[in-house]
Write a protein that holds these residues in place. Structure first.
Motif, PDB file in Angstrom:
ATOM      1  N   ASP A 234      -4.613   2.349   1.838  1.00 24.84           N
ATOM      2  CA  ASP A 234      -4.416   3.653   2.477  1.00 24.84           C
ATOM      3  C   ASP A 234      -3.168   3.658   3.357  1.00 24.84           C
ATOM      4  O   ASP A 234      -2.465   4.673   3.450  1.00 24.84           O
ATOM      5  N   MET A 235      -2.866   2.521   3.995  1.00 31.23           N
ATOM      6  CA  MET A 235      -1.631   2.426   4.773  1.00 31.23           C
ATOM      7  C   MET A 235      -0.410   2.609   3.880  1.00 31.23           C
ATOM      8  O   MET A 235       0.540   3.324   4.225  1.00 31.23           O
ATOM      9  N   LEU A 236      -0.426   1.951   2.724  1.00 36.24           N
ATOM     10  CA  LEU A 236       0.697   2.080   1.793  1.00 36.24           C
ATOM     11  C   LEU A 236       0.827   3.516   1.304  1.00 36.24           C
ATOM     12  O   LEU A 236       1.932   4.022   1.122  1.00 36.24           O
ATOM     13  N   ALA A 237      -0.315   4.184   1.099  1.00 35.34           N
ATOM     14  CA  ALA A 237      -0.284   5.582   0.662  1.00 35.34           C
ATOM     15  C   ALA A 237       0.328   6.472   1.752  1.00 35.34           C
ATOM     16  O   ALA A 237       1.135   7.369   1.456  1.00 35.34           O
ATOM     17  N   SER A 370       6.352   8.028  -4.527  1.00 33.96           N
ATOM     18  CA  SER A 370       6.042   8.209  -3.108  1.00 33.96           C
ATOM     19  C   SER A 370       5.338   9.542  -2.847  1.00 33.96           C
ATOM     20  O   SER A 370       4.656   9.696  -1.826  1.00 33.96           O
ATOM     21  N   TRP A 371       5.454  10.493  -3.757  1.00 33.69           N
ATOM     22  CA  TRP A 371       4.799  11.782  -3.602  1.00 33.69           C
ATOM     23  C   TRP A 371       3.394  11.807  -4.192  1.00 33.69           C
ATOM     24  O   TRP A 371       2.660  12.781  -4.029  1.00 33.69           O
ATOM     25  N   THR A 372       2.998  10.755  -4.897  1.00 32.17           N
ATOM     26  CA  THR A 372       1.731  10.810  -5.629  1.00 32.17           C
ATOM     27  C   THR A 372       0.493  11.004  -4.751  1.00 32.17           C
ATOM     28  O   THR A 372      -0.428  11.715  -5.163  1.00 32.17           O
ATOM     29  N   THR A 516      14.112   5.811   0.153  1.00 30.84           N
ATOM     30  CA  THR A 516      13.013   6.208  -0.732  1.00 30.84           C
ATOM     31  C   THR A 516      12.693   5.109  -1.736  1.00 30.84           C
ATOM     32  O   THR A 516      11.520   4.814  -2.005  1.00 30.84           O
ATOM     33  N   ILE A 517      13.717   4.500  -2.316  1.00 19.93           N
ATOM     34  CA  ILE A 517      13.505   3.429  -3.296  1.00 19.93           C
ATOM     35  C   ILE A 517      12.773   2.257  -2.666  1.00 19.93           C
ATOM     36  O   ILE A 517      11.809   1.720  -3.225  1.00 19.93           O
ATOM     37  N   VAL A 518      13.210   1.861  -1.470  1.00 21.83           N
ATOM     38  CA  VAL A 518      12.589   0.715  -0.800  1.00 21.83           C
ATOM     39  C   VAL A 518      11.142   1.017  -0.437  1.00 21.83           C
ATOM     40  O   VAL A 518      10.241   0.186  -0.630  1.00 21.83           O
ATOM     41  N   ALA A 519      10.887   2.228   0.081  1.00 24.15           N
ATOM     42  CA  ALA A 519       9.537   2.574   0.554  1.00 24.15           C
ATOM     43  C   ALA A 519       8.539   2.676  -0.585  1.00 24.15           C
ATOM     44  O   ALA A 519       7.333   2.489  -0.388  1.00 24.15           O
ATOM     45  N   ALA A 520       9.011   2.981  -1.810  1.00 27.34           N
ATOM     46  CA  ALA A 520       8.096   3.210  -2.929  1.00 27.34           C
ATOM     47  C   ALA A 520       7.663   1.937  -3.647  1.00 27.34           C
ATOM     48  O   ALA A 520       6.698   1.967  -4.413  1.00 27.34           O
TER      49      ALA A 520
END
Length: 589
Positions: A234-237, A370-372, A516-520
């Motif tokens: 959930d943290m990653l989400a 990242s939007w999923t 965005t690339i790194v966070a996903a």
């Protein structure tokens, strides 16, 4: 302890737990029967309210990111660039394969025997009419991204074709430009959303689980899905949603700044204006959240959709209408023809291709991933009662058609102008190209102001929706997170967006793409786990168990009947005195 569904029974089916006697109510039902839903919130030991770990860890990391950006922008930019370069060099193939793998997986689910499984009880009707469901799908397919890239992407690919599609000015540049654009905006992103939406909808409506990404991992992790492992998921989400949504807000700020430069005639302005735009829109979001005018925001969002349709209709009518109509079948054919090559394009083709992928395809796959949590929860919420086959068909096809029409209208108009000698591409700045195109049409000033208003409302309503999702994830899956939590995440989202823009320096868009690339990256692994967990669930679904029992029982009965009676027999179903699950032995007629 299980609870019966709230919906009143339609029949007196004895399988329904509401019809069991007190003596039999606690008996575990046969795995082949439809079972009563249970709710995680009703289980002993479950508490409502904020989950401190799921809330604090991503919050502290995000605040630290913002503080780092304020204290030492250059060092954060260098660290982000290094992390992004490492990810692209070592994991670019992983993004490419995963995205195409998700498409294959969800399409296979739809056409396989699992496609019959409903996202709800066996006899449950869809919650929304098909027309309403499609309309909501349409709204999910619109947003700041389509406003920002509607002209920019196909025009950029026309002027500067992607690697391997021919050089500048080649006669097929327009076809390849539209094909590549559709590759980024149709089946692949919506298959990514569909996977998460399916896992959530199946768990919530078929199994009665909480609306948490971690809850969908119960088949894979068991009780650990509600422990530390689940909290990490959930943290990653939350983290993915925060940075993915911030990227969208950053795009909106870039476009509003460009519109102000054109309408206000203020010339080129720096990142300070971007930060000011984000701050103003964030204040608007906070005011909307504090006032509690949820219906007002919904009303504004519906108006936004109508205005977007009017804008598209305006450009279609006053623009090159015949060229746009010709572009529609051409784009579809080119997309289908180029799909294998586009899906297989990786950094192995050389440094030029690797750099192009970082700016486009890999960035898009990371952005969609990242939007999923946000989009997945939305489409899951509106799809109760649909079968998996209906769900996948609607989620993949409806938004894809919307994207096709949108890019054909706006991208087709820009390409036609560029072909005719009007330079709307300009200096290649993406956020100004929509306005450059609109300036060539009648009533351009009104259209430009309309675009800025659309983007601003998308910003506020998008921040509202994404903040609610993050609030839900940090408050144990509640559908109505507290106002304080929602405001906190929305404000932090605005701060992250500003930081992402600033670390890009003069090229603010690169800052959005890099982060965005790194966070996903971590959430790609979560999605693969979701696919595995969903398959474990589906194999044990009552509908599938019944089918297996039926096939084995009928086969055994037919063999016995033919052996004992030849062709003259009937099959009767009776309670067995033993443990066999086959029907009673066939009787001769």
């Amino acid at each position: 302890m299980t609870t019966a569904p709230e919906r009143p029974p339609k029949t007196s089916d004895p399988r329904d737990p509401r019809h069991r006697t007190a003596h039999t109510r606690d008996v575990i039902p046969h795995p082949a029967l439809d079972t009563a839903l249970h709710s995680d919130a009703d289980e002993p030991g479950k508490r409502s309210g904020i989950d401190l770990w799921a809330f604090l860890v991503p919050a502290v990391l995000a605040v630290g990111f913002v503080v780092w950006g304020i204290v030492s922008t250059d060092s954060l930019g260098d660290a982000a660039d290094s992390a992004s370069a490492w990810a692209l060099e070592n994991l670019g193939w992983f993004f490419v394969l995963s995205a195409s793998g998700f498409v294959v997986f969800v399409v296979w689910l739809a056409v396989s025997r699992y496609g019959r499984i409903p996202l709800g009880r066996d006899d449950e009707e869809p919650e929304f009419r098909t027309s309403s469901w499609i309309a909501m799908m349409f709204s999910a397919g619109m947003g700041i991204g389509l406003m920002f890239y509607g002209v920019s992407e196909p025009l950029t690919f026309f002027v500067d074709p992607p690697p391997g599609t021919g050089g500048e000015g080649n006669p097929e540049a327009a076809q390849h430009a539209m094909a590549t654009t559709l590759f980024h905006w149709t089946l692949h992103p919506w298959a990514i959303y569909a996977l998460v939406g399916l896992a959530i909808a199946y768990g919530v409506f078929r199994k009665g689980r909480a609306q948490l990404i971690s809850a969908a991992f119960e088949p894979l992790l068991g009780s650990r899905a509600h422990g530390p492992g689940g909290r990490v998921i959930d943290m990653l989400a939350i983290f993915a949603t925060l940075f993915g949504s911030a990227a969208s807000l950053g795009l909106g700020a870039l476009q509003i700044r460009s519109g102000l430069q054109i309408v206000g005639g203020i010339g080129t302005v720096g990142n300070a204006v971007l930060v000011g735009i984000i701050a103003a829109l964030t204040v608007a979001f906070v005011l909307s959240a504090v006032s509690g005018v949820a219906k007002g925001i919904q009303w504004l969002s519906n108006i936004n959709m109508v205005l977007a349709l009017l804008l598209a209709l305006f450009v279609f009518v006053v623009g090159p209408t015949v060229f746009i109509l010709n572009m529609l079948p051409t784009a579809i054919g080119s997309y289908l023809g180029d799909l294998p090559d586009m899906a297989a394009r990786t950094g192995a083709e050389g440094a030029e291709t690797s750099e192009w992928l970082a700016s486009w395809t890999v960035f898009y796959w990371a952005w969609w991933i990242s939007w999923t949590p946000f989009v997945g929860m939305f489409i899951a919420r509106i799809s109760r009662g649909r079968t998996i086959r209906q769900f996948v068909a609607g989620v993949l096809l409806v938004p894809s058609v919307v994207s096709l029409v949108w890019f054909a209208i706006f991208g087709g108009t820009a390409i036609n102008l560029q072909q005719g000698g009007t330079d709307v591409y300009g200096d290649g700045v993406a956020e100004s190209q929509l306005f450059n195109t609109l300036e060539q049409l009648p009533w351009s000033t009104i259209a430009i102001v309309l675009v800025m208003a659309l983007v601003a409302i998308f910003f506020v309503s998008g921040a509202d929706a994404a903040s609610i999702v993050m609030g839900s994830l940090s408050e144990r899956g509640t559908t109505e997170p507290s106002r304080r939590t929602v405001i906190f995440w929305g404000t932090l989202m605005g701060a992250v967006a500003a930081t992402m823009l600033v670390i890009g320096g003069s090229d603010a868009l690169s800052g959005l793409q890099t982060i965005t690339i790194v966070a996903a990256i971590p959430f790609v692994l979560v999605m693969i786990g979701l696919a595995v967990s969903l398959m474990k669930d589906l194999r044990r679904d009552p509908l599938m168990v019944r089918r297996e029992y039926a096939a084995e029982a009928v086969e055994a009965a037919v063999v016995t009947g033919v052996t004992q009676h030849g062709d003259d027999f009937v099959i009767a179903v009776e309670e067995s005195s033993g443990t066999s699950t086959t029907p009673a032995a066939p009787e001769s007629r």
